[in-house]
Scaffold this motif. Structure first.
Motif, short mmCIF file in Angstrom:
data_model
loop_
_atom_site.label_atom_id
_atom_site.label_comp_id
_atom_site.label_asym_id
_atom_site.label_seq_id
_atom_site.Cartn_x
_atom_site.Cartn_y
_atom_site.Cartn_z
N PHE A 60 -15.93 10.29 1.74
CA PHE A 60 -17.20 10.45 0.67
C PHE A 60 -16.42 11.22 -0.53
N SER A 61 -15.29 10.98 -1.03
CA SER A 61 -14.49 11.36 -1.90
C SER A 61 -15.09 11.21 -3.28
N SER A 62 -15.84 10.05 -3.60
CA SER A 62 -16.02 9.78 -4.79
C SER A 62 -17.56 9.84 -4.76
N PRO A 63 -18.21 9.89 -5.77
CA PRO A 63 -19.88 9.87 -5.84
C PRO A 63 -20.22 8.32 -5.83
N THR A 64 -19.41 7.23 -6.26
CA THR A 64 -19.79 6.04 -5.92
C THR A 64 -19.93 5.59 -4.60
N ASN A 110 -25.89 2.59 -11.63
CA ASN A 110 -25.81 2.06 -12.99
C ASN A 110 -25.47 2.95 -14.29
N VAL A 111 -26.38 4.10 -14.29
CA VAL A 111 -26.23 5.03 -15.13
C VAL A 111 -24.98 5.60 -15.14
N GLU A 112 -24.47 6.04 -13.94
CA GLU A 112 -23.33 6.56 -13.91
C GLU A 112 -21.97 5.78 -14.39
N VAL A 171 -19.22 5.41 -21.69
CA VAL A 171 -19.36 6.07 -22.95
C VAL A 171 -18.55 7.41 -23.06
N PHE A 172 -18.66 8.40 -22.02
CA PHE A 172 -17.79 9.51 -22.00
C PHE A 172 -16.82 9.40 -20.68
N PRO A 173 -15.79 8.62 -20.88
CA PRO A 173 -14.93 8.43 -19.60
C PRO A 173 -14.39 9.77 -19.38
N MET A 174 -14.18 10.92 -19.99
CA MET A 174 -13.54 12.09 -19.82
C MET A 174 -14.28 13.11 -19.17
N LYS A 175 -15.81 12.93 -19.42
CA LYS A 175 -16.67 13.90 -19.06
C LYS A 175 -17.57 13.37 -17.76
N VAL A 176 -17.38 12.32 -17.44
CA VAL A 176 -18.17 11.58 -16.27
C VAL A 176 -18.05 12.46 -14.90
N LYS A 177 -16.54 12.74 -14.69
CA LYS A 177 -16.54 13.25 -13.38
C LYS A 177 -17.20 14.85 -13.23
N GLN A 178 -17.61 15.30 -14.63
CA GLN A 178 -17.92 16.58 -14.56
C GLN A 178 -19.49 16.74 -14.48
N ILE A 179 -20.19 15.41 -15.13
CA ILE A 179 -21.45 15.39 -14.81
C ILE A 179 -21.99 14.86 -13.73
N LYS A 204 -21.48 16.64 -5.35
CA LYS A 204 -22.83 17.36 -4.96
C LYS A 204 -23.90 17.18 -5.78
N THR A 205 -23.65 16.66 -6.99
CA THR A 205 -24.69 16.14 -8.13
C THR A 205 -25.40 15.13 -7.36
N THR A 206 -24.39 13.95 -7.19
CA THR A 206 -25.15 12.67 -6.56
C THR A 206 -25.86 12.78 -5.12
N ALA A 207 -25.33 13.69 -4.53
CA ALA A 207 -25.84 13.97 -3.02
C ALA A 207 -27.45 14.63 -3.24
N ARG A 208 -27.31 15.54 -4.11
CA ARG A 208 -28.70 16.30 -4.49
C ARG A 208 -29.48 15.15 -5.12
N LEU A 209 -29.36 14.36 -5.96
CA LEU A 209 -30.21 13.55 -6.42
C LEU A 209 -30.69 12.68 -5.41
N ILE A 210 -29.76 11.94 -4.58
CA ILE A 210 -30.38 10.99 -3.59
C ILE A 210 -31.21 11.63 -2.38
N ALA A 211 -30.89 13.06 -2.10
CA ALA A 211 -31.70 14.00 -1.33
C ALA A 211 -33.15 14.07 -1.99
N GLY A 212 -33.23 14.24 -3.17
CA GLY A 212 -34.28 14.57 -4.00
C GLY A 212 -35.25 13.15 -3.85
N MET A 213 -34.42 12.30 -4.21
CA MET A 213 -35.22 10.91 -4.02
C MET A 213 -35.90 10.52 -2.61
N VAL A 214 -35.13 10.68 -1.72
CA VAL A 214 -35.62 10.77 -0.22
C VAL A 214 -36.80 11.73 -0.17
#
Length: 348
Positions: free
Chosen positions: A68-72, A136-138, A144-152, A156-166
């Motif tokens: 799980f080295s990448s959000p994808t 899809n949004v990621e 659009v923002f190739p240099m900032k996507v890894k910061q957005i 942790k952000t992806t894991a928290r989003l999915i946990a919030g969905m569940v």
């Protein structure tokens, strides 16, 4: 309170078992016609579900092996789990609605058993919609923002989003359990008393269904559709720019080869999701415009059941074939798959 702890049917309670409904008018689809159609439809559904369960188990194992080295990877791993749960219910519902099992002389209705598990189906479908929309949004933000996507979109952000969905799906779907109960109902098919599924608070059940499935699924569907249109347009622009740069001999600062593969994979994954989710969205829109189209309507009940099962088959088909996209577009996925199931790496 009846035997085995089940309650007797109270006056005013709504028996939702289709086989026990006392219909005063002739339904649009007769019982014989619906049985004939179901025999063909569910014969197709069962092997699709079995195949999809196998492929999603493979997906889960491969993504776990990849890490799980990448959000994808995190998102696709969780999407495979959601698809697996969806297919497990679809398989149970296929057997539960199969005419031979419906008419079996059992102390419970197989059709009602499948309706009990519908809570898991709706929650897993909604979670799959959430995750597909996030991926899809990621990918759109990456374009659009190739240099900032890894910061957005960090791990942790992806894991928290999915946990919030569940958590949201569990919290919003839980009230349905307080609006239903089991009761002993005389069966018109087997001429015996069966444990059946009874809705005694239809407003609570409908509201929970609306909040936990219909609205999230509708929002995510349109997010994915708009995001897919955007990705397709950007993908075409990138290909045209690369062709121009190759002719002039200049280097392009557009998407890298890896990003192009990821965008292409996301387009195919989104297309499969749209294929499976569109019938559910259309059915919800039709139901909103024409509320009489529901499972307990004596005239349209069989038609509604048939439409629900048809959408379930299409949903199962879209959940079953993601592995082909991963193998075709993901070199790391293909390498890990060969390593796990061929007992050797690609280079050996």
């Amino acid at each position: 309170m009846g035997s085995f702890g089940f309650v007797e049917v109270e006056s005013g309670a709504m028996n939702t078992s289709m086989e026990n409904a006392k219909m005063s008018i002739q339904p649009l689809l007769t019982y014989d016609k619906i049985i004939y159609i179901l025999s063909y439809l569910l014969t197709i559904s069962i092997p699709i579900c079995i195949f999809g369960i196998f492929t999603n188990i493979v997906n889960i194992l491969v993504f776990y092996k990849m890490g799980f080295s990448s959000p994808t990877n995190i998102s696709l791993f969780c999407l495979s789990i959601a698809d697996l749960l969806t297919l497990c219910y679809s398989l149970v519902a296929s057997f539960g609605n199969y005419p031979a099992f419906q008419n079996a002389d059992l102390c419970f209705s197989m059709h009602d058993v499948s309706r009990v598990g519908a809570h898991v189906y709706y929650s897993s479908c909604a979670i799959g919609s959430w995750i597909t929309a996030v991926i899809n949004v990621e990918r759109s933000v990456c374009v659009v923002f190739p240099m900032k996507v890894k910061q957005i979109f960090t791990r942790k952000t992806t894991a928290r989003l999915i946990a919030g969905m569940v958590i949201y799906q569990i919290a919003s779907g839980l009230p349905r359990s307080f609006g239903v109960r089991f009761a002993w109902i005389p069966s018109a098919v087997t001429n015996s008393t069966r444990i059946s599924y009874v809705i005694f608070n239809p407003r609570l059940v409908s509201l929970s269904y609306l909040v936990s499935f219909s609205i999230p699924n509708l929002i995510c569907f349109f997010v994915v559709v708009l995001g897919t249109i955007f990705l397709i347009s950007k993908f075409k622009q990138s290909r045209q720019l690369r062709s121009t740069m190759s002719v002039t001999g200049k280097k392009s600062n557009e998407m890298s080869d890896k990003d192009v593969r990821l965008v292409r994979s996301m387009i195919f994954i989104s297309a499969l999701y749209i294929f499976g989710a569109a019938p559910n969205v259309l059915l919800y829109i039709v139901h909103s415009a024409y509320p009489s189209l529901h499972i307990d309507n004596p005239y349209l009940g069989y038609l509604h059941s048939l439409l629900l099962l048809a959408t379930m088959v299409l949903q199962a088909a879209s959940c079953s074939v993601n592995i082909f996209v991963y193998v075709r577009m993901g070199s790391n996925f293909k390498a890990k798959l060969r390593e796990m199931f061929c007992c050797r790496s690609e280079d050996s």
